[in-house]
Design an enzyme around this catalytic site. Structure first.
Site, short mmCIF file in Angstrom:
data_model
loop_
_atom_site.label_atom_id
_atom_site.label_comp_id
_atom_site.label_asym_id
_atom_site.label_seq_id
_atom_site.Cartn_x
_atom_site.Cartn_y
_atom_site.Cartn_z
N ASP A 1 38.18 200.80 91.26
CA ASP A 1 39.13 199.80 91.85
C ASP A 1 39.72 200.63 93.32
O ASP A 1 39.96 202.12 93.37
CB ASP A 1 40.76 199.34 91.02
N HIS B 1 45.11 193.41 100.93
CA HIS B 1 45.68 194.86 100.37
C HIS B 1 47.57 194.80 100.12
O HIS B 1 48.04 194.42 99.32
CB HIS B 1 44.79 196.03 101.42
N LYS C 1 39.18 196.39 99.46
CA LYS C 1 40.69 195.65 99.61
C LYS C 1 40.34 196.19 101.47
O LYS C 1 39.84 196.40 101.70
CB LYS C 1 41.06 195.84 99.25
N TYR D 1 41.10 203.55 101.28
CA TYR D 1 41.62 204.99 100.69
C TYR D 1 40.72 205.69 101.01
O TYR D 1 40.46 207.36 100.42
CB TYR D 1 40.67 205.09 98.78
P1 NAD Z 1 48.72 206.25 88.24
O1 NAD Z 1 50.03 205.43 87.46
O2 NAD Z 1 47.60 205.89 87.17
O3 NAD Z 1 48.84 207.86 87.85
C1 NAD Z 1 48.07 208.27 88.47
C2 NAD Z 1 48.37 210.47 88.24
O4 NAD Z 1 49.10 209.99 86.35
C3 NAD Z 1 48.26 210.70 88.06
O5 NAD Z 1 47.84 211.21 89.57
C4 NAD Z 1 48.06 211.76 87.15
O6 NAD Z 1 49.53 212.77 88.14
C5 NAD Z 1 48.59 211.34 86.13
N1 NAD Z 1 48.00 211.43 84.87
C6 NAD Z 1 46.70 210.31 84.75
N2 NAD Z 1 46.29 209.79 83.18
C7 NAD Z 1 47.35 211.18 82.45
C8 NAD Z 1 47.06 211.70 81.92
N3 NAD Z 1 46.36 211.08 80.66
N4 NAD Z 1 47.94 212.34 81.07
C9 NAD Z 1 49.09 213.13 81.85
N5 NAD Z 1 49.66 212.72 83.16
C10 NAD Z 1 48.14 211.31 83.64
O7 NAD Z 1 49.24 205.85 89.74
P2 NAD Z 1 47.98 205.67 90.97
O8 NAD Z 1 47.09 206.12 91.12
O9 NAD Z 1 49.69 205.07 91.79
O10 NAD Z 1 47.53 204.05 90.61
C11 NAD Z 1 46.21 203.40 90.27
C12 NAD Z 1 45.22 202.72 91.20
O11 NAD Z 1 46.23 201.74 91.14
C13 NAD Z 1 45.17 203.51 91.99
O12 NAD Z 1 44.38 204.69 91.61
C14 NAD Z 1 44.82 202.30 92.70
O13 NAD Z 1 43.65 202.19 92.64
C15 NAD Z 1 45.57 201.51 93.10
N6 NAD Z 1 46.55 201.18 93.22
C16 NAD Z 1 46.52 199.64 94.24
C17 NAD Z 1 48.18 200.27 95.20
C18 NAD Z 1 48.17 198.47 96.36
O14 NAD Z 1 48.70 198.44 96.59
N7 NAD Z 1 47.19 197.72 95.36
C19 NAD Z 1 48.46 200.81 95.49
C20 NAD Z 1 48.88 202.09 94.27
C21 NAD Z 1 47.68 202.40 94.07
#
Ligand code: NAD
Length: 276
Positions: free
Chosen positions: A46, A109, A76, A51
């Protein structure tokens, strides 16, 4: 290597239910991080133009040697591009950066609903799908009222709506609206960026199954039927977030995690956030 379940979208395409997110992966680390994810077995990435790391993701895809048809790549269009009428050019630029001829899924987005420029953008999305530049088209952060407007004005119903969903913010009204329209729900920030890892039902299930809190939350999404793509830049976490097919949460455990809803939004409210 685990076989990830797939979900069939309303346009007939299939998408792996578990993918890998790259928001906040620095541009100069994206190639290494995505190469690691592909090595572990993720086939669904994704991404988003905003980004700023599409080139690195593209280099990892090219170097992987994985046949294109085995990958599911999303990107996006950002608000500034569609408000300027540049939706098509934005996808062409993303394709060039990713080194691809097409993406599997292209999303608007944010609706940025202060005006209805997203409706013109949707027309461009429909045209690009017909031209084969993207296999599926969808939206992100669309509230039920925005979906209604797209359904009225467009000829194609979005295949996907990608919204913030995790145990602390479940947006059930939004998920129900998606279901009514036949739109699949993707959960962004599925781990609440770690904010739910100490919640009692998550800890209890992790102890009961001998897994991590992150693995419990990923399983909860999978068993509730959502598509998700947790993000990490740490190789051990990239691997363990994918190692979630050897245990199953009971209905009691799922329901206890459902009970963690507390309007715990981590990002902006799409109804109020109007970036330009
Ligand atoms: P997420 O909820 O996936 O959390 C990621 C964070 O959680 C990491 O940076 C790390 O700190 C922690 N983490 C991950 N795996 C872990 C583990 N096994 N143990 C402990 N801690 C852990 O957060 P995200 O990156 O905000 O969301 C995931 C994806 O969603 C993004 O990378 C992106 O692709 C998408 N996204 C889209 C939008 C949108 O507006 N469409 C907005 C935000 C995110």
């Amino acid at each position: 290597m685990a076989t990830v379940p797939t979900i069939t979208l309303n346009d007939g395409a299939t998408i792996p239910q578990l993918g890998f997110g790259v928001w906040q992966v620095p541009a100069d680390e994206a190639e290494t991080v995505v190469a690691e994810a592909l090595k572990v077995g993720y086939r669904h990435i994704d991404n988003a133009a905003v980004y700023g790391n599409e080139e690195g993701v593209g280099r990892a895809i090219a170097a992987s040697g994985i046949p294109r048809e085995e990958l599911f790549i999303t990107t996006k269009v950002w608000v500034s591009d569609f408000k300027a009428g540049n939706t098509k050019q934005a996808l062409r630029t993303s394709l060039e950066k990713l080194g691809l001829d097409y993406v599997d899924l292209y999303l608007i987005h944010w609706p940025s609903p202060a005006d209805e420029a997203y409706l013109d953008a949707w027309k461009a999305m429909e045209e690009m799908q017909a031209e084969g530049l993207t296999r599926s088209i969808g939206v992100s952060n669309f509230l039920p009222e925005h979906l209604e407007r797209v359904a009225e004005a467009g000829t194609v119903i979005p295949a996907i709506n990608q919204v913030e969903i995790h145990p602390a913010l479940q947006q059930r009204d939004c998920q129900e609206a998606n279901e009514r329209h036949g739109i699949a729900t993707q959960a962004w920030s599925p781990l609440a960026q770690g904010a739910v890892f100490e919640d009692e039902p998550v800890v209890a299930a992790a102890e009961a199954h001998g897994v991590s809190p992150a693995q419990v939350v990923i399983r909860w999404h999978l068993q509730r039927g959502r598509i998700l793509f947790p993000k990490s830049v740490t190789p051990e976490r990239i691997a363990s977030n994918f190692d979630v097919f050897g245990f199953e949460l009971s209905e009691t455990e799922l329901a206890a995690i459902d009970g963690l809803e507390r309007d715990g939004r981590t990002g902006p409210n799409p109804g109020e956030f109007n970036p330009s």
